[in-house]
Scaffold this active site. Structure first.
Site, short mmCIF file in Angstrom:
data_model
loop_
_atom_site.label_atom_id
_atom_site.label_comp_id
_atom_site.label_asym_id
_atom_site.label_seq_id
_atom_site.Cartn_x
_atom_site.Cartn_y
_atom_site.Cartn_z
N PRO A 88 0.90 -1.17 0.00
CA PRO A 88 -0.08 0.05 -0.01
C PRO A 88 1.00 1.02 -0.02
CG PRO A 88 -0.11 -0.94 2.34
CD PRO A 88 0.69 -1.96 1.19
N GLU A 115 2.99 -6.94 9.30
CA GLU A 115 3.27 -5.47 9.35
C GLU A 115 4.42 -5.08 7.94
OE1 GLU A 115 1.67 -3.43 11.20
OE2 GLU A 115 0.75 -5.18 11.72
N ARG A 152 -3.20 -9.63 -20.40
CA ARG A 152 -3.98 -9.05 -21.43
C ARG A 152 -3.17 -8.49 -22.54
NH1 ARG A 152 -9.20 -8.58 -20.79
NH2 ARG A 152 -9.03 -6.88 -22.21
N ASP A 167 -8.76 -1.01 -24.33
CA ASP A 167 -9.33 -0.86 -22.95
C ASP A 167 -9.23 0.28 -22.62
OD1 ASP A 167 -9.46 -3.71 -22.96
OD2 ASP A 167 -7.67 -4.14 -21.60
#
Length: 252
Positions: A88, A115, A152, A167
């Protein structure tokens, strides 16, 4: 392309190549995926790969040694490859990143847990990528999403070679609306232009709709583009036809 996923849950990430486009890419021989269990590189008899954090605090930290050993083993198996940490804290994973990574001969995807990894192990990571500003239990789902997105772009994976370039995000815009049979459904008809057989008109309509959808749903994307005169005209047409308020002058 060869991809190694370093994880504590190999059975989970292997699912990504059992369905859909990634499965077709594997069957076509253009994608090879191996899930490497980080616990196999633990020096602990119980295959433990985490310990308490220095300085105190909740949670556990992934140890540096098994992580770096797993990365080294992956590189020995597929050759020198970029190491991608799914975190993140990473840069946003965008279509541009996907296109660039799809050109690599091989990738190593590191899935954190707990963590996160000991910071010293992160020295072996080339770049960190994130699905968004939220926290998951680990990097496995982002790694699977990245594999699916990359598949893809591998030549021969899709049924039509123009599917990936068309796309959403491929041109910096969201995709235009799509319709299929029946022509009339619950009082709504397919736009006449799509039935006209005039490819130039269809292309113009699709571009207008893509510009409009991006302006409505993701104005941040539109603000980062330099629209040419035709694109600006089409977007103004979309706004007028929809009876919407005028956009910010910064965009048009």
């Amino acid at each position: 392309m060869k991809i190694e996923i370093l994880t504590l849950f190999p059975e989970l990430v292997e699912q990504v190549v059992r369905f859909g486009i990634p499965r077709k890419a594997v069957e076509a021989g253009i994608l090879e995926l191996k899930a490497r269990d980080i616990r196999d590189y633990s020096e602990d008899r119980d295959r433990r790969v985490d310990d308490r954090p220095y300085g105190g605090g909740p949670g556990m930290v992934m140890e540096a040694e098994p992580l770096t050993a797993a990365i080294a083993a992956a590189k020995a198996a597929i050759g020198e490859a970029r190491v991608i940490g799914l975190s993140p804290q990473g840069e946003p994973l965008t279509q541009d990143w996907v296109r660039r990574l799809a050109l690599e001969p091989g990738l190593i995807l590191l899935c954190g847990r707990y963590e996160g990894p000991d910071e010293r192990a992160m020295r072996a990571v080339d770049v960190e990528l994130s699905l968004g500003d939220f926290v998951l239990s680990g990097g496995e789902l982002p790694a699977m999403a990245l594999v699916d997105a990359i598949a893809r772009w591998l030549p021969g994976a899709l049924g039509h070679e123009q599917s990936a370039p068309n796309d959403s995000f491929a041109s910096g815009l969201l995709d235009h609306p799509h319709y299929t049979r029946p022509e009339h459904w619950r009082g709504e008809a397919v736009p006449e232009v799509l039935l006209s057989g005039d490819h130039a008109k269809v292309a113009r309509w699709r571009l207008k709709q893509a510009l409009g959808a991006t302006w409505l749903k993701r104005p941040d994307l539109l603000a980062g583009l330099e629209l040419n005169k035709e694109q600006t005209r089409l977007l103004r047409e979309f706004i007028a036809e929809a009876g919407l308020d005028s956009p910010d002058s910064d965009v048009l």
